[in-house]
Design an enzyme around this catalytic site. Structure first.
Site, PDB file in Angstrom:
ATOM      1  N   ILE A   1      19.633  42.196  -8.185  1.00  0.00           N
ATOM      2  CA  ILE A   1      18.937  40.962  -7.788  1.00  0.00           C
ATOM      3  C   ILE A   1      19.928  39.796  -7.696  1.00  0.00           C
ATOM      4  O   ILE A   1      19.860  38.975  -6.782  1.00  0.00           O
ATOM      5  CB  ILE A   1      17.791  40.625  -8.763  1.00  0.00           C
ATOM      6  CG1 ILE A   1      16.792  41.782  -8.842  1.00  0.00           C
ATOM      7  CG2 ILE A   1      17.078  39.343  -8.319  1.00  0.00           C
ATOM      8  CD1 ILE A   1      15.709  41.613  -9.900  1.00  0.00           C
TER       9      ILE A   1
ATOM     10  N   ARG B   1      14.075  36.880 -17.869  1.00  0.00           N
ATOM     11  CA  ARG B   1      13.074  36.994 -18.928  1.00  0.00           C
ATOM     12  C   ARG B   1      13.144  35.705 -19.746  1.00  0.00           C
ATOM     13  O   ARG B   1      14.237  35.147 -19.938  1.00  0.00           O
ATOM     14  CB  ARG B   1      13.376  38.177 -19.850  1.00  0.00           C
ATOM     15  CG  ARG B   1      13.067  39.527 -19.239  1.00  0.00           C
ATOM     16  CD  ARG B   1      11.553  39.775 -19.171  1.00  0.00           C
ATOM     17  NE  ARG B   1      11.229  41.130 -18.765  1.00  0.00           N
ATOM     18  CZ  ARG B   1      10.845  41.476 -17.533  1.00  0.00           C
ATOM     19  NH1 ARG B   1      10.762  40.564 -16.583  1.00  0.00           N
ATOM     20  NH2 ARG B   1      10.537  42.731 -17.260  1.00  0.00           N
TER      21      ARG B   1
ATOM     22  N   GLU C   1       4.848  34.448 -22.883  1.00  0.00           N
ATOM     23  CA  GLU C   1       3.910  34.433 -21.745  1.00  0.00           C
ATOM     24  C   GLU C   1       2.561  35.023 -22.126  1.00  0.00           C
ATOM     25  O   GLU C   1       2.521  35.970 -22.911  1.00  0.00           O
ATOM     26  CB  GLU C   1       4.511  35.244 -20.583  1.00  0.00           C
ATOM     27  CG  GLU C   1       5.756  34.592 -20.039  1.00  0.00           C
ATOM     28  CD  GLU C   1       6.458  35.452 -18.997  1.00  0.00           C
ATOM     29  OE1 GLU C   1       5.891  36.457 -18.533  1.00  0.00           O
ATOM     30  OE2 GLU C   1       7.599  35.110 -18.662  1.00  0.00           O
TER      31      GLU C   1
ATOM     32  N   HIS D   1       5.381  33.612 -13.814  1.00  0.00           N
ATOM     33  CA  HIS D   1       6.078  34.906 -13.707  1.00  0.00           C
ATOM     34  C   HIS D   1       5.703  35.584 -12.370  1.00  0.00           C
ATOM     35  O   HIS D   1       5.185  36.705 -12.353  1.00  0.00           O
ATOM     36  CB  HIS D   1       5.753  35.832 -14.888  1.00  0.00           C
ATOM     37  CG  HIS D   1       6.788  36.906 -15.083  1.00  0.00           C
ATOM     38  ND1 HIS D   1       7.132  37.413 -16.303  1.00  0.00           N
ATOM     39  CD2 HIS D   1       7.553  37.568 -14.187  1.00  0.00           C
ATOM     40  CE1 HIS D   1       8.063  38.348 -16.158  1.00  0.00           C
ATOM     41  NE2 HIS D   1       8.333  38.457 -14.873  1.00  0.00           N
TER      42      HIS D   1
HETATM   43  O1  A2R Z   1      26.965  42.982 -18.107  1.00  0.00           O
HETATM   44  P1  A2R Z   1      27.076  43.989 -17.007  1.00  0.00           P
HETATM   45  O2  A2R Z   1      28.489  44.102 -16.491  1.00  0.00           O
HETATM   46  O3  A2R Z   1      26.411  45.290 -17.317  1.00  0.00           O
HETATM   47  O4  A2R Z   1      26.226  43.347 -15.766  1.00  0.00           O
HETATM   48  C1  A2R Z   1      24.818  43.281 -15.791  1.00  0.00           C
HETATM   49  C2  A2R Z   1      24.290  41.946 -16.325  1.00  0.00           C
HETATM   50  N1  A2R Z   1      24.125  41.906 -17.788  1.00  0.00           N
HETATM   51  C3  A2R Z   1      24.689  40.975 -18.581  1.00  0.00           C
HETATM   52  N2  A2R Z   1      25.471  39.924 -18.274  1.00  0.00           N
HETATM   53  C4  A2R Z   1      25.903  39.172 -19.318  1.00  0.00           C
HETATM   54  N3  A2R Z   1      25.583  39.409 -20.598  1.00  0.00           N
HETATM   55  C5  A2R Z   1      24.798  40.457 -20.936  1.00  0.00           C
HETATM   56  N4  A2R Z   1      24.507  40.692 -22.228  1.00  0.00           N
HETATM   57  C6  A2R Z   1      24.318  41.293 -19.891  1.00  0.00           C
HETATM   58  N5  A2R Z   1      23.538  42.404 -19.846  1.00  0.00           N
HETATM   59  C7  A2R Z   1      23.438  42.763 -18.566  1.00  0.00           C
HETATM   60  O5  A2R Z   1      22.998  41.797 -15.725  1.00  0.00           O
HETATM   61  C8  A2R Z   1      24.280  43.245 -14.361  1.00  0.00           C
HETATM   62  O6  A2R Z   1      25.179  42.560 -13.526  1.00  0.00           O
HETATM   63  C9  A2R Z   1      22.991  42.452 -14.446  1.00  0.00           C
HETATM   64  C10 A2R Z   1      21.733  43.314 -14.353  1.00  0.00           C
HETATM   65  O7  A2R Z   1      21.697  43.905 -13.102  1.00  0.00           O
HETATM   66  P2  A2R Z   1      20.791  45.174 -12.741  1.00  0.00           P
HETATM   67  O8  A2R Z   1      20.862  46.150 -13.868  1.00  0.00           O
HETATM   68  O9  A2R Z   1      21.165  45.609 -11.376  1.00  0.00           O
HETATM   69  O10 A2R Z   1      19.310  44.612 -12.804  1.00  0.00           O
HETATM   70  P3  A2R Z   1      18.437  43.928 -11.626  1.00  0.00           P
HETATM   71  O11 A2R Z   1      17.767  44.982 -10.827  1.00  0.00           O
HETATM   72  O12 A2R Z   1      19.266  42.934 -10.915  1.00  0.00           O
HETATM   73  O13 A2R Z   1      17.312  43.208 -12.496  1.00  0.00           O
HETATM   74  C11 A2R Z   1      17.659  42.249 -13.504  1.00  0.00           C
HETATM   75  C12 A2R Z   1      16.454  41.775 -14.278  1.00  0.00           C
HETATM   76  C13 A2R Z   1      15.439  42.805 -14.714  1.00  0.00           C
HETATM   77  O14 A2R Z   1      15.846  43.536 -15.823  1.00  0.00           O
HETATM   78  C14 A2R Z   1      14.215  41.948 -15.013  1.00  0.00           C
HETATM   79  O15 A2R Z   1      14.234  41.478 -16.335  1.00  0.00           O
HETATM   80  C15 A2R Z   1      14.402  40.769 -14.094  1.00  0.00           C
HETATM   81  O16 A2R Z   1      15.674  40.926 -13.486  1.00  0.00           O
HETATM   82  O17 A2R Z   1      13.377  40.765 -13.124  1.00  0.00           O
END
Ligand code: A2R
Length: 307
Positions: A145, A221, A250, A268
């Site tokens: 996203i 979130r 929420e 949301h």
């Molecule tokens: O940290 P990385 O290199 O795994 O990158 C992921 C990043 N991310 C974080 N960045 C900083 N600090 C953290 N603790 C952390 N944990 C994860 O968030 C990655 O770039 C991004 C998540 O991307 P995707 O897994 O592709 O998720 P998507 O489909 O973009 O959805 C994101 C969220 C969902 O989980 C819902 O909560 C919301 O959007 O609708």
């Protein structure tokens, strides 16, 4: 017919595809030993105490990309596969992020109220707003996203920078320190997953670094942002504006937040269009039907891959 436990609501279109294949049970009346599949959503998830009672559970299909309301690691340990709906909502959530940013910059709600109240006629032109062009925009979480948000912002000619735990192969500047990125940018857009790993990542320190001319957009979130610190900063002028689609508790939104003029609030609704919710519903059901057919699923969450 396999027994499916339904947690939360499903659409009529989803029910029509599930009915011929599953016996659908509600939380109020089900036999724990019979349930092999669960359908739920990102908000309701699965109560943690329920999973150990379902000895024959094989799949938890989540309607939504965020699955922080399901203990996916605990499920994986028991060979239960959790699925979610990635990608099909990227463009919609990206539109929501851009919508909130533009509404903050151009004071859309204030100006709409200005016309409705008759102030335009009575008092003359509304005060000027700010241009959204040529801004420094920091994306916290440059995943599926986050990348779609960067793409959709292109016509506003931004300088895109980002913070994630590991740098990506992208043409944007990487910050390994979130507070430093917040100090550098005009806008901070949050789009990480929720859960314990990202709780209050946007802390008082990060909000303060964003500063009085800064704008915070949250489409991830509510838990990612320290809401008490955010309200304090918006009230005191330490932070300029906020566009929020998600909240810590929420659907409760603190009155203090609702009273502020420098916020734009959504219920949301990041992916909440007819078209995108239909696509998400189809993928949620496809995962269940595919599992019945072949034992495989289409879009397992990372914790449950290689099972
Ligand atoms: O940290 P990385 O290199 O795994 O990158 C992921 C990043 N991310 C974080 N960045 C900083 N600090 C953290 N603790 C952390 N944990 C994860 O968030 C990655 O770039 C991004 C998540 O991307 P995707 O897994 O592709 O998720 P998507 O489909 O973009 O959805 C994101 C969220 C969902 O989980 C819902 O909560 C919301 O959007 O609708």
């Amino acid at each position: 017919m396999p027994d499916l436990l339904q947690i939360g609501g499903i659409t009529e279109a989803m029910r029509q595809r599930l009915d011929p294949v599953f016996d659908i049970h509600q939380l109020s009346d089900f036999d724990p030993g019979a349930i092999t599949h669960i359908i739920t959503n990102g908000h309701d998830g699965v109560p943690p105490e329920l999973i150990p009672r379902l000895n024959n559970l094989k799949v938890i299909s989540v309607y939504g990309v965020g699955y922080d309301a399901v203990d996916a690691s605990a499920a994986a340990q028991r060979d239960i596969v959790v699925t979610h709906t990635p990608d099909v909502l990227n463009l919609e959530v990206a539109t929501t992020a851009v919508l909130l940013m533009l509404a903050c910059y151009r004071d859309l709600l204030r100006d709409d109220a200005y016309v409705r109240s008759g102030s335009w006629e009575a008092e003359g032109n509304a005060p000027l707003t700010r241009s959204a062009d040529n801004q420094k925009i920091g994306i916290l979480g440059l995943g599926r996203i986050g990348q779609a948000i960067a793409d959709k912002l292109a016509p506003w000619n931004p300088e895109i920078v980002y913070h994630t735990r590991r740098p990506k192969d992208v043409p944007y500047r990487y910050f390994d320190d979130l507070a430093k990125m917040a100090a550098y940018v005009d806008v901070l857009i949050c789009i990480t997953p929720g859960g314990t790993g990202t709780r209050h990542l946007v802390s008082a320190k990060v909000i303060e670094a964003l500063g009085p001319s800064g704008t915070l957009i949250n489409v991830s979130r509510g838990s990612v942002v320290d809401e008490v610190a955010l309200i304090h900063a918006l009230q005191s002028g330490q932070l300029g504006w906020a566009g929020l689609d998600v909240f810590e508790n929420e659907p409760h939104v603190p009155q203090a937040l609702r009273d502020l003029p420098n916020v734009v609030l959504l219920p949301h609704a990041g992916s909440a269009t007819e078209e995108t919710r239909a696509a998400m519903g189809n993928l949620t059901v496809d995962n269940l039907l595919q599992h019945v057919k072949s034992g495989e699923v289409l879009t397992p969450v990372p914790e449950c891959r290689d099972q």
